[in-house]
Scaffold this motif. Structure first.
Motif, PDB file in Angstrom:
ATOM      1  N   TYR A  46     -31.570  37.726  -0.163  1.00 16.07           N
ATOM      2  CA  TYR A  46     -30.273  37.063  -0.312  1.00 16.07           C
ATOM      3  C   TYR A  46     -29.159  38.058  -0.082  1.00 16.07           C
ATOM      4  CZ  TYR A  46     -29.783  38.814  -5.160  1.00 16.07           C
ATOM      5  OH  TYR A  46     -29.671  39.601  -6.266  1.00 16.07           O
ATOM      6  N   ALA A  47     -27.973  37.515   0.198  1.00 12.51           N
ATOM      7  CA  ALA A  47     -26.790  38.337   0.459  1.00 12.51           C
ATOM      8  C   ALA A  47     -25.743  38.034  -0.608  1.00 12.51           C
ATOM      9  CB  ALA A  47     -26.235  38.042   1.840  1.00 12.51           C
ATOM     10  N   ARG A  48     -24.878  39.023  -0.830  1.00 10.60           N
ATOM     11  CA  ARG A  48     -23.876  38.892  -1.880  1.00 10.60           C
ATOM     12  C   ARG A  48     -22.558  39.508  -1.423  1.00 10.60           C
ATOM     13  NH1 ARG A  48     -25.263  38.221  -7.408  1.00 10.60           N
ATOM     14  NH2 ARG A  48     -23.286  38.216  -8.461  1.00 10.60           N
ATOM     15  N   ILE A  49     -21.445  38.880  -1.799  1.00  4.11           N
ATOM     16  CA  ILE A  49     -20.113  39.423  -1.573  1.00  4.11           C
ATOM     17  C   ILE A  49     -19.297  39.068  -2.817  1.00  4.11           C
ATOM     18  CG2 ILE A  49     -19.423  37.390  -0.267  1.00  4.11           C
ATOM     19  CD1 ILE A  49     -17.530  39.059   1.312  1.00  4.11           C
ATOM     20  N   ASP A  50     -18.906  40.075  -3.562  1.00  2.00           N
ATOM     21  CA  ASP A  50     -18.235  39.885  -4.847  1.00  2.00           C
ATOM     22  C   ASP A  50     -19.093  38.992  -5.746  1.00  2.00           C
ATOM     23  OD1 ASP A  50     -16.123  41.527  -4.154  1.00  2.00           O
ATOM     24  OD2 ASP A  50     -14.919  39.893  -3.355  1.00  2.00           O
ATOM     25  N   TRP A  51     -18.541  37.912  -6.273  1.00  6.58           N
ATOM     26  CA  TRP A  51     -19.310  37.030  -7.145  1.00  6.58           C
ATOM     27  C   TRP A  51     -19.990  35.909  -6.362  1.00  6.58           C
ATOM     28  CZ3 TRP A  51     -14.084  36.667  -6.561  1.00  6.58           C
ATOM     29  CH2 TRP A  51     -13.574  35.442  -6.185  1.00  6.58           C
ATOM     30  N   LEU A  52     -19.778  35.869  -5.064  1.00  9.74           N
ATOM     31  CA  LEU A  52     -20.351  34.830  -4.216  1.00  9.74           C
ATOM     32  C   LEU A  52     -21.628  35.330  -3.573  1.00  9.74           C
ATOM     33  CD1 LEU A  52     -16.976  34.005  -2.497  1.00  9.74           C
ATOM     34  CD2 LEU A  52     -18.026  32.718  -4.343  1.00  9.74           C
ATOM     35  N   LYS A  53     -22.562  34.422  -3.315  1.00 16.23           N
ATOM     36  CA  LYS A  53     -23.808  34.849  -2.686  1.00 16.23           C
ATOM     37  C   LYS A  53     -24.430  33.726  -1.891  1.00 16.23           C
ATOM     38  CE  LYS A  53     -27.376  34.315  -6.075  1.00 16.23           C
ATOM     39  NZ  LYS A  53     -28.299  34.927  -6.961  1.00 16.23           N
TER      40      LYS A  53
END
Length: 153
Positions: A49-56
């Motif tokens: 999985y990928a994540r950016i800040d609190w979003l994923k």
């Protein structure tokens, strides 16, 4: 060993933010805009999985064999137009209210779509902002045209 390749296409949204890439719950690297990441893994079942800040992104579980290479593409929010429209409505609201001194409760309705989009990504859509999909290769061109059944043989 097996190889998992993860790529990120050119995106206008999140251009200057790197995506953190996680394999089996452990961060294995980051992807900048138009970046590529190669990860060596043991054969078997893995979750990516990928994540950016609190979003994923939702977790993607896959099986990989010895000496196999799989390529995945990670991308940002597909419906970026919703964010652009929400931003436009906020700017329009503030322009009408402060520059032209327009006072109306009707103007508050302009902020409802923007508020809905923001609330969605703070709650239910938090794990759907990014997406990961297997890289699809275009089907090979046919070398021979299929037979025409209308012609006599």
């Amino acid at each position: 060993m097996a190889t998992v390749r993860i790529k990120r296409n050119d995106e206008s949204i999140n251009r200057f933010m790197a995506y953190s890439i996680y394999m089996d719950g452990t961060k294995v690297g980051s992807l900048a805009n138009e970046g590529f990441l190669t990860v060596k893994v043991a054969p078997g079942r893995h979750t990516l999985y990928a994540r950016i800040d609190w979003l994923k992104s939702p977790g993607l579980t896959f099986d990989i064999s010895e000496n196999e290479t799989i390529t995945y593409a990670v991308s940002g929010f597909r419906n970026v137009n919703l964010l652009v429209i929400a931003l436009f409505l906020v700017v329009l609201y503030n322009t009408l209210r402060f520059l032209f001194n327009v006072e109306s409760t009707f103007l508050l309705l302009l902020l409802v779509p923007a508020l809905v989009v923001v609330l969605y990504f703070l709650t239910l859509g938090r794990e759907k902002y990014l997406s990961i999909a297997a890289e699809r290769t275009p089907p090979a061109a046919r070398a021979v045209a299929p037979p025409n059944k209308d012609l006599p043989t």
